[in-house]
Design an enzyme around this catalytic site. Structure first.
Site, PDB file in Angstrom:
ATOM      1  CG  ASP A  31      -2.061   0.944   1.112  1.00  0.00           C
ATOM      2  OD1 ASP A  31      -3.212   0.490   1.052  1.00  0.00           O
ATOM      3  OD2 ASP A  31      -1.818   2.179   1.093  1.00  0.00           O
ATOM      4  CB  ILE A  32       0.784   4.248  -2.157  1.00  0.00           C
ATOM      5  CG1 ILE A  32       1.880   5.098  -2.745  1.00  0.00           C
ATOM      6  CG2 ILE A  32      -0.467   5.042  -1.869  1.00  0.00           C
ATOM      7  CD1 ILE A  32       1.587   5.616  -4.144  1.00  0.00           C
ATOM      8  CG  ASN A  87     -11.998  -0.749   4.260  1.00  0.00           C
ATOM      9  OD1 ASN A  87     -12.370  -1.126   5.365  1.00  0.00           O
ATOM     10  ND2 ASN A  87     -10.811  -0.214   4.037  1.00  0.00           N
ATOM     11  N   GLY A  93     -15.219   3.419   4.259  1.00  0.00           N
ATOM     12  CA  GLY A  93     -14.112   4.221   3.747  1.00  0.00           C
ATOM     13  C   GLY A  93     -13.467   3.643   2.510  1.00  0.00           C
ATOM     14  CD  GLN A  94     -14.771  -0.424  -2.066  1.00  0.00           C
ATOM     15  OE1 GLN A  94     -15.906  -0.670  -1.650  1.00  0.00           O
ATOM     16  NE2 GLN A  94     -14.243  -1.003  -3.129  1.00  0.00           N
ATOM     17  CG  HIS A 100      -8.685  -3.184  -2.125  1.00  0.00           C
ATOM     18  ND1 HIS A 100      -9.610  -2.454  -2.824  1.00  0.00           N
ATOM     19  CD2 HIS A 100      -8.447  -2.511  -0.988  1.00  0.00           C
ATOM     20  CE1 HIS A 100      -9.921  -1.364  -2.134  1.00  0.00           C
ATOM     21  NE2 HIS A 100      -9.244  -1.375  -1.006  1.00  0.00           N
ATOM     22  CG  LEU A 101      -8.583  -9.963   0.871  1.00  0.00           C
ATOM     23  CD1 LEU A 101      -9.552  -9.924  -0.298  1.00  0.00           C
ATOM     24  CD2 LEU A 101      -7.899 -11.316   0.947  1.00  0.00           C
ATOM     25  CG  HIS A 102      -6.794  -3.024   3.267  1.00  0.00           C
ATOM     26  ND1 HIS A 102      -6.083  -1.863   3.065  1.00  0.00           N
ATOM     27  CD2 HIS A 102      -8.022  -2.803   2.746  1.00  0.00           C
ATOM     28  CE1 HIS A 102      -6.859  -0.970   2.469  1.00  0.00           C
ATOM     29  NE2 HIS A 102      -8.043  -1.505   2.261  1.00  0.00           N
TER      30      HIS A 102
HETATM   31  P1  5GP Z   1      -9.728   1.259   0.529  1.00  0.00           P
HETATM   32  O1  5GP Z   1      -9.867   2.475   1.398  1.00  0.00           O
HETATM   33  O2  5GP Z   1     -10.378   1.450  -0.804  1.00  0.00           O
HETATM   34  O3  5GP Z   1     -10.104  -0.009   1.213  1.00  0.00           O
HETATM   35  O4  5GP Z   1      -8.179   1.116   0.286  1.00  0.00           O
HETATM   36  C1  5GP Z   1      -7.515   1.608  -0.823  1.00  0.00           C
HETATM   37  C2  5GP Z   1      -6.043   1.568  -0.500  1.00  0.00           C
HETATM   38  O5  5GP Z   1      -5.321   1.771  -1.703  1.00  0.00           O
HETATM   39  C3  5GP Z   1      -5.594   2.662   0.479  1.00  0.00           C
HETATM   40  O6  5GP Z   1      -5.021   2.059   1.618  1.00  0.00           O
HETATM   41  C4  5GP Z   1      -4.588   3.474  -0.326  1.00  0.00           C
HETATM   42  O7  5GP Z   1      -3.498   3.918   0.446  1.00  0.00           O
HETATM   43  C5  5GP Z   1      -4.169   2.524  -1.423  1.00  0.00           C
HETATM   44  N1  5GP Z   1      -3.784   3.152  -2.663  1.00  0.00           N
HETATM   45  C6  5GP Z   1      -4.451   4.144  -3.312  1.00  0.00           C
HETATM   46  N2  5GP Z   1      -3.810   4.481  -4.450  1.00  0.00           N
HETATM   47  C7  5GP Z   1      -2.718   3.675  -4.520  1.00  0.00           C
HETATM   48  C8  5GP Z   1      -1.659   3.552  -5.475  1.00  0.00           C
HETATM   49  O8  5GP Z   1      -1.595   4.235  -6.489  1.00  0.00           O
HETATM   50  N3  5GP Z   1      -0.718   2.613  -5.214  1.00  0.00           N
HETATM   51  C9  5GP Z   1      -0.759   1.823  -4.102  1.00  0.00           C
HETATM   52  N4  5GP Z   1       0.226   0.930  -3.951  1.00  0.00           N
HETATM   53  N5  5GP Z   1      -1.732   1.909  -3.180  1.00  0.00           N
HETATM   54  C10 5GP Z   1      -2.695   2.835  -3.384  1.00  0.00           C
END
Ligand code: 5GP
Length: 114
Positions: A31-32, A87, A93-94, A100-102
């Site tokens: 994750d970035i 999420n 907060g998606q 995706h799985l964190h």
């Molecule tokens: P969500 O909140 O949708 O469950 O999680 C999305 C995740 O994607 C966030 O934790 C965010 O930091 C990550 N993310 C968003 N854009 C990028 C990207 O361009 N590259 C990477 N590696 N992660 C990203």
């Protein structure tokens, strides 16, 4: 045509990511904006926006993600535990509309989550 999500761009190699695992069905990368010392995202190559959109026919794919996740966690040395999170939708907060799985680990995680 709808604009590609950031994760689809990563799958297509249009955006760089720190990829740590890939097979024919899924991809995992760091994750970035990590929320823990280890924070990895596991995504299917199939475009499914969110958990609500998963179909019966996606069951083997979703199962595959859950089989791959602990292998990645072990590969990353998360032997003391980790959390797997999906999420779904605004209240969760998606942010990226590609399911995706964190995988979060490397520190003691609070419960309940904020
Ligand atoms: P969500 O909140 O949708 O469950 O999680 C999305 C995740 O994607 C966030 O934790 C965010 O930091 C990550 N993310 C968003 N854009 C990028 C990207 O361009 N590259 C990477 N590696 N992660 C990203």
């Amino acid at each position: 045509m709808a604009e590609k999500t950031i994760f689809k761009k990563i799958i297509d190699g249009e955006i760089q990511a720190d990829v740590i695992y890939e097979d024919d069905q899924c991809l995992a990368f760091r994750d970035i904006r990590p929320q823990a010392p280890t924070h990895v995202l596991v995504i299917p190559k199939k475009e499914i926006p969110k958990l609500d959109d998963v179909l019966e026919e996606d069951a083997p794919l979703m199962g595959h993600l859950l089989v791959v996740a602990p292998k990645i966690a072990a590969q990353l040395g998360l032997h003391n535990g980790y959390r797997v999170v999906i999420n779904n939708g605004p209240d969760a907060g998606q942010e990226v509309m590609h399911i995706h799985l964190h995988i979060l680990g490397g520190r003691r995680l609070g419960w309940p989550p904020g």
